[in-house]
Design a protein around this motif. Sequence first.
Motif, mmCIF file in Angstrom:
data_model
loop_
_atom_site.group_PDB
_atom_site.id
_atom_site.type_symbol
_atom_site.label_atom_id
_atom_site.label_comp_id
_atom_site.label_asym_id
_atom_site.label_seq_id
_atom_site.Cartn_x
_atom_site.Cartn_y
_atom_site.Cartn_z
ATOM 1 N N ARG A 35 0.831 -1.212 0.000
ATOM 2 C CA ARG A 35 0.000 0.000 0.000
ATOM 3 C C ARG A 35 0.859 1.252 0.000
ATOM 4 O O ARG A 35 1.842 1.351 0.704
ATOM 5 C CB ARG A 35 -0.907 0.014 1.233
ATOM 6 C CG ARG A 35 -1.932 1.143 1.213
ATOM 7 C CD ARG A 35 -2.308 1.562 2.624
ATOM 8 N NE ARG A 35 -1.159 1.997 3.386
ATOM 9 C CZ ARG A 35 -0.583 3.193 3.249
ATOM 10 N NH1 ARG A 35 -1.021 4.075 2.369
ATOM 11 N NH2 ARG A 35 0.475 3.509 3.990
ATOM 12 N N ARG A 36 0.466 2.220 -0.821
ATOM 13 C CA ARG A 36 1.135 3.514 -0.837
ATOM 14 C C ARG A 36 0.097 4.628 -0.972
ATOM 15 O O ARG A 36 -0.980 4.427 -1.548
ATOM 16 C CB ARG A 36 2.117 3.607 -2.024
ATOM 17 C CG ARG A 36 3.270 2.605 -1.957
ATOM 18 C CD ARG A 36 4.136 2.808 -0.715
ATOM 19 N NE ARG A 36 4.664 4.153 -0.636
ATOM 20 C CZ ARG A 36 5.830 4.524 -1.170
ATOM 21 N NH1 ARG A 36 6.564 3.637 -1.828
ATOM 22 N NH2 ARG A 36 6.251 5.764 -1.047
ATOM 23 N N SER A 37 0.423 5.785 -0.431
ATOM 24 C CA SER A 37 -0.409 6.967 -0.641
ATOM 25 C C SER A 37 -0.191 7.467 -2.066
ATOM 26 O O SER A 37 0.938 7.552 -2.538
ATOM 27 C CB SER A 37 -0.045 8.062 0.363
ATOM 28 O OG SER A 37 -0.347 7.646 1.682
ATOM 29 N N VAL A 208 5.354 7.141 -6.846
ATOM 30 C CA VAL A 208 5.304 7.465 -5.423
ATOM 31 C C VAL A 208 6.725 7.659 -4.916
ATOM 32 O O VAL A 208 7.672 7.113 -5.503
ATOM 33 C CB VAL A 208 4.587 6.353 -4.612
ATOM 34 C CG1 VAL A 208 3.130 6.224 -5.017
ATOM 35 C CG2 VAL A 208 5.315 5.026 -4.755
ATOM 36 N N ARG A 213 9.802 1.787 5.184
ATOM 37 C CA ARG A 213 8.996 1.738 6.401
ATOM 38 C C ARG A 213 9.897 1.486 7.610
ATOM 39 O O ARG A 213 10.966 0.902 7.503
ATOM 40 C CB ARG A 213 7.944 0.636 6.292
ATOM 41 C CG ARG A 213 7.001 0.812 5.102
ATOM 42 C CD ARG A 213 5.831 -0.143 5.205
ATOM 43 N NE ARG A 213 5.094 -0.235 3.951
ATOM 44 C CZ ARG A 213 4.203 0.654 3.519
ATOM 45 N NH1 ARG A 213 3.932 1.716 4.262
ATOM 46 N NH2 ARG A 213 3.571 0.485 2.365
#
Length: 229
Positions: A35-37, A208, A213
């Motif tokens: 998941r990424r913004s 992105v 993380r």
Amino acid sequence: MTRHQHPFVPYAPPRLSPEESLARGQELYRLLDQRRSVRWFSPDPVPLEAIETAVRIANTAPSGAHHQPWTFVATADPGVKRAVREAAEVEERKFYRERNAPDWHAALARLETDEHKEFLEVAPWLVVAFAQKSTPLPDGSLRKNYYVNESVGIACGMFITALHTMGLATLTHTPNPMGFLNEVFERPVTERPYILFPVGYPAPDCEVPDLDRKPLAEALVVHAPLPRG
């Protein structure tokens, strides 16, 4: 059996073996680690049922006293999305051009964000999570809600997880201040905007930032750890 003064029901979910439990958790981690913004969206339509499903999942979140102090408001209307973008960019221009916040600006530099928020019009859906400071009751009184920030934050996290699980992308957009969202969506003063989510598929040329993380060793401290196995 325990005697209760209020209704209770049995709760007996299937108990998984340690192996299956761990396998499910690791599978979920592999999915969510992707998941990424996203700030570059495809305009391709997303069915309303997907938004409804994501909100149903968010609605399973725990909350203070089970008051569920949230309202999710969704729109796909181009005129409303344009109004949101125009109002958001007013506040963003103040932040990027006028506000004296050098540390904050420096922290955002590697994300290469600016006051231009085209994604608010390109994404097929905008979903705003509103936090209910209090909830109007049918008799006209107000019910106080508890742990509102914590409760709405958990629900929003589950909303994000649901979207990613369905192959959709989003962004936690929080222009400051966000009071204009009450006006655009005609929400009562008992609610305040919490997060503005553009929702859609990533654009074919979406990029992105290359971010890492936090490693598990920094995220988890096991006090007096038990032996493995």
